[in-house]
Design a protein around this motif. Structure first.
Motif, PDB file in Angstrom:
ATOM      1  N   LYS A 185       0.530   8.981  -6.454  1.00  0.00           N
ATOM      2  CA  LYS A 185       0.836  10.419  -6.374  1.00  0.00           C
ATOM      3  C   LYS A 185       1.684  10.849  -7.569  1.00  0.00           C
ATOM      4  CE  LYS A 185       1.112  10.489  -1.445  1.00  0.00           C
ATOM      5  NZ  LYS A 185       2.150  10.377  -0.405  1.00  0.00           N
ATOM      6  N   LEU A 235       0.829  -1.210   0.000  1.00  0.00           N
ATOM      7  CA  LEU A 235       0.000   0.000   0.000  1.00  0.00           C
ATOM      8  C   LEU A 235       0.861   1.257   0.000  1.00  0.00           C
ATOM      9  CD1 LEU A 235      -3.075  -0.850   2.236  1.00  0.00           C
ATOM     10  CD2 LEU A 235      -2.929  -0.631  -0.253  1.00  0.00           C
ATOM     11  N   SER A 289       0.723   3.851  -3.014  1.00  0.00           N
ATOM     12  CA  SER A 289       0.284   5.236  -2.814  1.00  0.00           C
ATOM     13  C   SER A 289       1.323   6.207  -3.369  1.00  0.00           C
ATOM     14  CB  SER A 289       0.025   5.503  -1.327  1.00  0.00           C
ATOM     15  OG  SER A 289       1.246   5.653  -0.645  1.00  0.00           O
ATOM     16  N   ARG A 290       2.599   5.847  -3.268  1.00  0.00           N
ATOM     17  CA  ARG A 290       3.633   6.694  -3.887  1.00  0.00           C
ATOM     18  C   ARG A 290       3.478   6.716  -5.393  1.00  0.00           C
ATOM     19  NH1 ARG A 290       8.291   4.011  -0.105  1.00  0.00           N
ATOM     20  NH2 ARG A 290       8.050   5.431   1.657  1.00  0.00           N
TER      21      ARG A 290
END
Lengths: 268, 270
Positions: free
Chosen positions: A76, A68, A72-73
């Motif tokens: 972005k 996760l 998530s990186r």
């Protein structure tokens, strides 16, 4: 592409079997190496050991957490790249002076391998979130930009003439003619960019990070936990494939006319 | 009848398109190349003009200048009494390669030029014009699902959708097979009679030019010049196998094949 209907089922099975041949051989070699050679288990763990580690990492929630964080990186960095890449790619594709201004420097920057950026980025941005996002953007942005540009540039003159004939504004010409024409090519860029983002985040985490799936691999390596390293590699591969498939499905839904075109082509 | 025509001619305001002393050059490999030389053409409202000539004689350029897609520097080009400075809604155009946008459904392609209209009115216009060209029921198809003839019908519907007073057709049937082409010629005549649109069609098909045109503009190549403007008696020209048709054909053929009668004879027997 096969066109006739009847052998399609057999063709599907054949496809699966053929795809599994090489993994099967690899597993056989692996089995042989762990059973009949003296390679230490710290270097090459047995298949059951890897399986066990996999289950343990799943159960403890560690793997979910690692994935996760990495994803998530990626999201972005990828979103930033997509917005910037499509924006600048379109500008370059539509306006010659912008192209002359930006393309030479972009061409040079693109020659630098992603890994070579990491030392400088870490110096400037540290090993926190920012550096990961910057590295992802460096990879995905250019892939998306270059593909957007080529899609916009290859818009047939005839279509642009139609827009001119109906006196469409610059913006309308972009949204109704250039952009739809470039969409398939932009999607190629977005797809490559997503794959690139995923690779970039793993690489960045390997070199400088305190969390994420890449970090997990690098810390396992220093503890000689080859089973964890292998589990992580498999997971990286699977996540990459899933993201690629997922984006493929989304994009097919975004360009309905292409489905029709492809079907027609098959019928012919 | 003849006298009435002449009367209209004297009154300049009745010309919907007026081209006087038009010259056009292109720069090819840094050399100026004369594409159009001293073109004079006056087109009356409701007329069907056909322009025949070799490929590369500048006839397409002439059409694009009339509709404002190509600039001109030397001469007068007027539409409805005003100098042409760019495309306008009253002048539609149909291209040889139908140029339907592949990502738009047929109804959106036909409605492409209909801007600032309420949705209902827009839909009504699209429906009406699709019906006119015989494409009712294909509203939600994509261009790739249509045959060449159907695509060209859709392109004609798009050209007519915002009720232009002039429709310029640039070899619209050039890529169609012979049978479809004849069918389309009949339909474009029917549409023209219904809508009273002034039409100017560029073609390299002499039969097509005779069959459709009220007047035939014969152009030569390099530089593109008007050789003759032939007034056509429609009673004669609508009978493709008639002697009158053949006579028109011979007259036009003689411009293009001045020294090869042999080639001509073969065609003449049809």
């Amino acid at each position: 592409m096969k066109t006739d209907r009847t052998p399609k089922i057999g063709f599907g099975i054949r496809k699966i079997i053929l795809a599994l041949v090489i993994p099967f051989i690899i597993v056989l070699i692996w089995l042989y190496a762990t059973m009949y050679t003296s390679i230490p288990h710290g270097i090459l763990p047995t298949i059951p050991e890897v399986g066990q580690t996999f289950v343990e990492m799943l159960k403890s929630g560690q793997m979910k957490e690692d994935i996760l964080i990495s994803i998530s990186r990626v999201l972005k960095g990828y979103l930033i790249s997509a917005v910037l890449g499509i924006f600048f790619g379109s500008l370059i594709g539509m306006y010659q002076p912008v192209k002359e201004l930006l393309v030479p420097i972009i061409t040079v920057i693109r020659q630098i391998p992603m890994i070579a950026w990491i030392p400088l980025i870490v110096l400037w941005c540290g090993i926190g979130e920012t550096s990961k996002v910057v590295i992802i953007v460096l990879v995905a942005f250019f892939q998306i930009l270059v593909n957007t540009q080529s899609g916009i540039e290859s818009t047939p003159k005839g279509y642009i003439e139609v827009a001119k004939l109906y006196k469409l504004s610059r913006w309308k010409t972009f949204t109704k003619v250039y952009l739809p024409h470039a969409v398939p090519q932009i999607l190629v860029g977005l797809r490559l960019g997503l794959g690139g983002s995923w690779m970039a985040v793993v690489a960045a985490e390997l070199i400088a990070a305190t969390s994420g799936i890449g970090y997990r691999m690098s810390s396992a390596r220093s503890n000689m936990q080859s089973d964890v390293v292998i589990v992580c590699m498999i997971v990286v591969g699977i996540v990459g494939v899933l993201m690629d498939k997922g984006i493929g499905v989304i994009f097919a839904a975004l360009t309905p006319w292409r489905k029709v075109e492809n079907e027609n082509r098959k019928e012919e | 009848m003849k006298e009435a025509k002449d009367e209209i001619r004297e009154n300049d305001n009745s010309y919907i398109i007026n081209v006087e002393h038009l010259n056009k050059q292109f720069i090819v490999d840094k050399q100026p190349m004369e594409v159009l030389h001293d073109i004079n053409l006056k087109i009356k409202k409701g007329e069907f003009i056909t322009i025949v000539g070799h490929s590369g004689c500048g006839k397409s350029t002439l059409l694009k200048i009339m509709c404002g897609l190509v600039d001109y520097e030397d001469g007068i080009v007027e539409r409805n009494g005003h100098a042409v400075v760019g495309p306008g809604p009253k002048c539609g155009m149909v291209f040889q390669d139908h140029r339907l946008l592949p990502w738009l459904k047929i109804k959106d392609n036909v409605g492409f030029g209909l801007k600032n209209l309420p949705k209902q009115e827009r839909e009504e216009k699209v429906r009406k014009h699709l019906e006119m060209v015989g494409l009712k029921g294909f509203e939600n198809s994509y261009p790739s699902q249509l045959s060449g003839g159907m695509s060209q019908r859709a392109a004609i519907a798009r050209g007519l959708a915002n009720n232009p007073t002039i429709l310029l057709l640039d070899e619209p049937f050039g890529a169609l097979d012979a049978l479809t082409r004849i069918q389309m010629q009949k339909e474009i005549l029917r549409i023209q009679e219904e809508e009273k649109t002034t039409m100017v069609m560029v073609t390299h098909d002499i039969d097509e030019a005779i069959y459709l045109g009220d007047r035939i503009v014969v152009m030569s190549a390099r530089p593109g010049e008007i050789k003759e403007i032939i007034e056509v008696d429609k009673a004669e020209s609508r009978k493709r196998s008639g002697a009158g048709f053949a006579a028109y054909k011979k007259r036009i053929y003689d411009y293009f094949f001045e020294d090869s009668d042999v080639e001509y004879d073969v065609e003449y027997v049809i």
